[in-house]
Each structure stands twice: as structure tokens, then as C-alpha cells.
Design a protein around this motif. Structure first.
Motif, PDB file in Angstrom:
ATOM      1  N   PRO A   1       0.829  -1.221   0.000  1.00  0.00           N
ATOM      2  CA  PRO A   1       0.000   0.000   0.000  1.00  0.00           C
ATOM      3  C   PRO A   1       0.861   1.267   0.000  1.00  0.00           C
ATOM      4  CG  PRO A   1       0.073  -0.906   2.197  1.00  0.00           C
ATOM      5  CD  PRO A   1       0.854  -1.857   1.329  1.00  0.00           C
ATOM      6  N   MET A   2       1.647   1.437  -1.045  1.00  0.00           N
ATOM      7  CA  MET A   2       2.609   2.537  -1.100  1.00  0.00           C
ATOM      8  C   MET A   2       2.474   3.274  -2.423  1.00  0.00           C
ATOM      9  SD  MET A   2       6.703   2.340  -0.386  1.00  0.00           S
ATOM     10  CE  MET A   2       6.339   1.637   1.222  1.00  0.00           C
ATOM     11  N   VAL A   3       2.683   4.588  -2.378  1.00  0.00           N
ATOM     12  CA  VAL A   3       2.624   5.433  -3.568  1.00  0.00           C
ATOM     13  C   VAL A   3       3.968   6.122  -3.721  1.00  0.00           C
ATOM     14  CG1 VAL A   3       1.438   7.318  -4.739  1.00  0.00           C
ATOM     15  CG2 VAL A   3       0.157   5.804  -3.202  1.00  0.00           C
ATOM     16  N   ALA A   4       4.564   6.013  -4.893  1.00  0.00           N
ATOM     17  CA  ALA A   4       5.827   6.678  -5.200  1.00  0.00           C
ATOM     18  C   ALA A   4       5.535   7.915  -6.043  1.00  0.00           C
ATOM     19  CB  ALA A   4       6.766   5.739  -5.941  1.00  0.00           C
ATOM     20  N   VAL A   5       5.909   9.068  -5.546  1.00  0.00           N
ATOM     21  CA  VAL A   5       5.709  10.342  -6.246  1.00  0.00           C
ATOM     22  C   VAL A   5       7.067  10.807  -6.747  1.00  0.00           C
ATOM     23  CG1 VAL A   5       4.893  12.704  -6.063  1.00  0.00           C
ATOM     24  CG2 VAL A   5       3.731  10.897  -4.784  1.00  0.00           C
ATOM     25  N   SER A   6       7.234  10.855  -8.064  1.00  0.00           N
ATOM     26  CA  SER A   6       8.512  11.227  -8.681  1.00  0.00           C
ATOM     27  C   SER A   6       8.355  12.555  -9.407  1.00  0.00           C
ATOM     28  CB  SER A   6       8.984  10.155  -9.658  1.00  0.00           C
ATOM     29  OG  SER A   6       9.157   8.911  -8.997  1.00  0.00           O
TER      30      SER A   6
ATOM     31  N   ALA B   1      13.680  17.442  -6.003  1.00  0.00           N
ATOM     32  CA  ALA B   1      13.359  16.949  -4.663  1.00  0.00           C
ATOM     33  C   ALA B   1      12.286  17.794  -4.001  1.00  0.00           C
ATOM     34  CB  ALA B   1      14.620  16.922  -3.806  1.00  0.00           C
ATOM     35  N   SER B   2      12.341  19.103  -4.192  1.00  0.00           N
ATOM     36  CA  SER B   2      11.337  19.985  -3.585  1.00  0.00           C
ATOM     37  C   SER B   2       9.947  19.720  -4.152  1.00  0.00           C
ATOM     38  CB  SER B   2      11.738  21.439  -3.815  1.00  0.00           C
ATOM     39  OG  SER B   2      10.752  22.317  -3.312  1.00  0.00           O
ATOM     40  N   ILE B   3       9.851  19.489  -5.440  1.00  0.00           N
ATOM     41  CA  ILE B   3       8.548  19.221  -6.062  1.00  0.00           C
ATOM     42  C   ILE B   3       7.983  17.901  -5.572  1.00  0.00           C
ATOM     43  CG2 ILE B   3       7.413  18.720  -8.248  1.00  0.00           C
ATOM     44  CD1 ILE B   3       9.257  20.732  -9.567  1.00  0.00           C
ATOM     45  N   ALA B   4       8.820  16.861  -5.519  1.00  0.00           N
ATOM     46  CA  ALA B   4       8.338  15.548  -5.078  1.00  0.00           C
ATOM     47  C   ALA B   4       7.832  15.606  -3.635  1.00  0.00           C
ATOM     48  CB  ALA B   4       9.454  14.516  -5.213  1.00  0.00           C
ATOM     49  N   ASN B   5       8.547  16.291  -2.765  1.00  0.00           N
ATOM     50  CA  ASN B   5       8.111  16.392  -1.368  1.00  0.00           C
ATOM     51  C   ASN B   5       6.847  17.233  -1.230  1.00  0.00           C
ATOM     52  OD1 ASN B   5      10.202  14.824  -0.257  1.00  0.00           O
ATOM     53  ND2 ASN B   5      11.597  16.578  -0.287  1.00  0.00           N
ATOM     54  N   ALA B   6       6.730  18.294  -2.034  1.00  0.00           N
ATOM     55  CA  ALA B   6       5.538  19.139  -1.954  1.00  0.00           C
ATOM     56  C   ALA B   6       4.294  18.393  -2.409  1.00  0.00           C
ATOM     57  CB  ALA B   6       5.749  20.399  -2.795  1.00  0.00           C
ATOM     58  N   VAL B   7       4.408  17.617  -3.480  1.00  0.00           N
ATOM     59  CA  VAL B   7       3.243  16.875  -3.976  1.00  0.00           C
ATOM     60  C   VAL B   7       2.858  15.759  -3.014  1.00  0.00           C
ATOM     61  CG1 VAL B   7       2.403  15.437  -5.864  1.00  0.00           C
ATOM     62  CG2 VAL B   7       3.742  17.476  -6.371  1.00  0.00           C
TER      63      VAL B   7
ATOM     64  N   GLN C   1       3.726   9.838   5.330  1.00  0.00           N
ATOM     65  CA  GLN C   1       4.931   9.957   4.509  1.00  0.00           C
ATOM     66  C   GLN C   1       5.940   8.918   4.962  1.00  0.00           C
ATOM     67  OE1 GLN C   1       7.011  13.770   4.555  1.00  0.00           O
ATOM     68  NE2 GLN C   1       7.378  13.528   2.362  1.00  0.00           N
ATOM     69  N   PHE C   2       6.324   8.059   4.050  1.00  0.00           N
ATOM     70  CA  PHE C   2       7.234   6.957   4.358  1.00  0.00           C
ATOM     71  C   PHE C   2       8.693   7.365   4.175  1.00  0.00           C
ATOM     72  CE2 PHE C   2       9.595   3.128   3.131  1.00  0.00           C
ATOM     73  CZ  PHE C   2       9.328   2.312   4.205  1.00  0.00           C
ATOM     74  N   SER C   3       8.979   8.092   3.121  1.00  0.00           N
ATOM     75  CA  SER C   3      10.353   8.508   2.850  1.00  0.00           C
ATOM     76  C   SER C   3      10.335   9.809   2.054  1.00  0.00           C
ATOM     77  CB  SER C   3      11.108   7.420   2.069  1.00  0.00           C
ATOM     78  OG  SER C   3      12.400   7.839   1.708  1.00  0.00           O
ATOM     79  N   ARG C   4      11.105  10.791   2.513  1.00  0.00           N
ATOM     80  CA  ARG C   4      11.210  12.058   1.806  1.00  0.00           C
ATOM     81  C   ARG C   4      12.182  11.930   0.636  1.00  0.00           C
ATOM     82  NH1 ARG C   4       9.700  16.863   3.704  1.00  0.00           N
ATOM     83  NH2 ARG C   4      11.540  17.840   2.779  1.00  0.00           N
ATOM     84  N   ALA C   5      11.939  12.740  -0.379  1.00  0.00           N
ATOM     85  CA  ALA C   5      12.832  12.761  -1.534  1.00  0.00           C
ATOM     86  C   ALA C   5      14.098  13.529  -1.179  1.00  0.00           C
ATOM     87  CB  ALA C   5      12.139  13.416  -2.725  1.00  0.00           C
ATOM     88  N   THR C   6      15.223  13.013  -1.592  1.00  0.00           N
ATOM     89  CA  THR C   6      16.510  13.670  -1.384  1.00  0.00           C
ATOM     90  C   THR C   6      17.033  14.210  -2.715  1.00  0.00           C
ATOM     91  OG1 THR C   6      17.678  11.561  -1.669  1.00  0.00           O
ATOM     92  CG2 THR C   6      17.066  12.197   0.567  1.00  0.00           C
ATOM     93  N   THR C   7      17.924  15.162  -2.624  1.00  0.00           N
ATOM     94  CA  THR C   7      18.482  15.761  -3.837  1.00  0.00           C
ATOM     95  C   THR C   7      19.312  14.730  -4.597  1.00  0.00           C
ATOM     96  OG1 THR C   7      18.582  17.907  -2.735  1.00  0.00           O
ATOM     97  CG2 THR C   7      19.907  17.628  -4.727  1.00  0.00           C
ATOM     98  N   PRO C   8      18.976  14.439  -5.833  1.00  0.00           N
ATOM     99  CA  PRO C   8      19.739  13.428  -6.590  1.00  0.00           C
ATOM    100  C   PRO C   8      21.154  13.910  -6.875  1.00  0.00           C
ATOM    101  CG  PRO C   8      18.139  14.512  -8.002  1.00  0.00           C
ATOM    102  CD  PRO C   8      17.858  14.992  -6.612  1.00  0.00           C
TER     103      PRO C   8
END
Length: 215
Positions: A109-114, A124-130, A151-158
Motif C-alpha cells: 500500500p505505497m505510492v511513489a511520487v517522482s 526533490a522539492s517538487i516531489a516532497n511538496a506533492v 509519509q514513508f520517505s522524503r525525496a533527497t536531492t539526486p
């Protein structure tokens, strides 16, 4: 009209054409140059991914959470969620719609927002905001769905771009050029066999049989 005396006895110049097989390396070289130029000139793109998870409450079960996770994945890129995320992301909704993608798993039951952007920090800012806007929007109906979105995991700067490197685009261009050159050779017109006056193909005499040579 008299002929030029200096041209008598002079053989006529013949145009020498390259063999047909040379079209393959030439097309491959042209494709490699085009692919390398594309990889050099195109701005690199960065992709960052944030994960949210659907957790069932006491009045729900894991199967219900899995079903709502699939639904949240479909609404993550809708205007209602992106409109709430544009303020925190600092970009207009039109850019969010172009850069944001959502994916779900049939088993978790997980959603990945890229999010994809030419700037790593902005991706990273856009992924975390959405993902944050999706979480807030989903938890407004928690009393009815009995499923909480966390929120399971925050996006980090690639650290590296996700777009193709110039080396890869060069290889792809060379392969495409060689393929087009091969198709061009296969599709070229074939030489026709000369025909006699009655329409029958002209037969080319072969070597004489050994029995005739002994006579």
C-alpha cells in the motif's frame, strides 16, 4: 562539326562510385555524431522520488489500505493535489503536471511520487511538496475511509542526472543510423535482367563442356 583532335584515343572518364556496403558505416557514423551532439547540447534532467504509505486504522484491514493506495496513486497528479502543492514547490501547476509522476505497487500500500527537473534541488522539492499535499488531502477523509496516509520517505536531492548520458546517446544514434542504412540497402531498386526482343531473358553462355574441348 569536327571533333577535337586532342581527344582522339583518350579513354572516356568514368565516375567511380563507392560500394553499396559503405552506406552502413557512413549512416552509423552520422547517427553517432547526431546522438553525441544531442547528448551534449540537451540539458541534464534530475529525478527525485518521495514515498507515502497507506495505513489502515482499527476499522479497516490491509486489503482496504491497499485499495486506497491504488486510488491515491491515480489522484496524485490531479489538479486538486497539484494546486495545493504549487505554493510549497514554488512552481506553477503547468510545470507540476509535466514533471510529476505517480506509481503504485499491487502488493504494497505505497505510492511513489517522482518529479523531474533540470535542477536537482527543485526535483526533490517538487516531489516532497506533492506527496505532502496528497497526504493532507487524503487524511481529510480519514474518518470515512478508515485509512491514514503517512509519509514513508522524503525525496533527497539526486546526485546524478537521470537523463541519458552523451555516451549512451552516441551509441543509440550509431545503432539507429546503421539500422536505417541497412533498411535503405534492402529497399533499394534491384537491377533488372536484360531481356531479348521476344521478352525472354538473355542467356549468358557458360563454359564449354569438357567433352567438347577434347574434340
Amino acid at each position: 562539326m569536327t571533333d577535337n583532335p586532342g581527344s582522339l584515343g583518350r579513354p572516356k572518364a568514368r565516375t567511380r562510385w563507392l560500394p553499396l556496403w559503405t552506406a552502413l558505416p557512413l549512416c552509423a557514423l552520422a547517427g553517432a555524431l547526431a546522438g553525441g551532439a544531442y547528448g551534449k547540447l540537451k540539458a541534464p534532467e534530475y529525478t527525485a522520488t518521495s514515498y507515502v504509505v497507506a495505513v489502515p486504522t482499527e476499522k479497516a484491514d490491509p486489503a482496504t489500505a491497499l485499495g486506497f493506495a491504488q486510488a491515491y496513486g491515480r489522484v496524485a497528479t490531479q489538479l486538486a493535489v497539484l494546486g495545493n502543492a504549487q505554493v510549497q514547490a514554488g512552481v506553477p501547476v503547468a510545470e507540476l503536471r509535466r514533471s510529476v509522476r505517480a506509481a503504485t505497487s499491487p502488493d504494497a500500500p505505497m505510492v511513489a511520487v517522482s518529479a523531474t527537473s533540470h535542477r536537482a534541488a527543485r526535483a526533490a522539492s517538487i516531489a516532497n511538496a506533492v506527496s505532502r499535499a496528497l497526504t493532507i488531502d487524503a487524511n481529510r477523509t480519514q474518518d470515512n475511509t478508515h485509512v491514514q496516509l503517512l509519509q514513508f520517505s522524503r525525496a533527497t536531492t539526486p546526485a546524478a542526472p537521470s537523463s541519458a548520458s552523451p555516451r549512451l546517446t552516441t551509441l543509440v544514434g550509431a545503432s539507429a543510423g546503421g539500422l536505417l542504412g541497412g533498411l535503405g540497402l534492402l529497399a533499394r531498386p534491384r537491377r533488372r535482367v536484360p531481356a531479348a526482343a521476344d521478352g525472354a531473358p538473355v542467356s549468358v553462355p557458360g563454359p564449354a563442356p569438357a567433352a567438347d574441348l577434347k574434340r
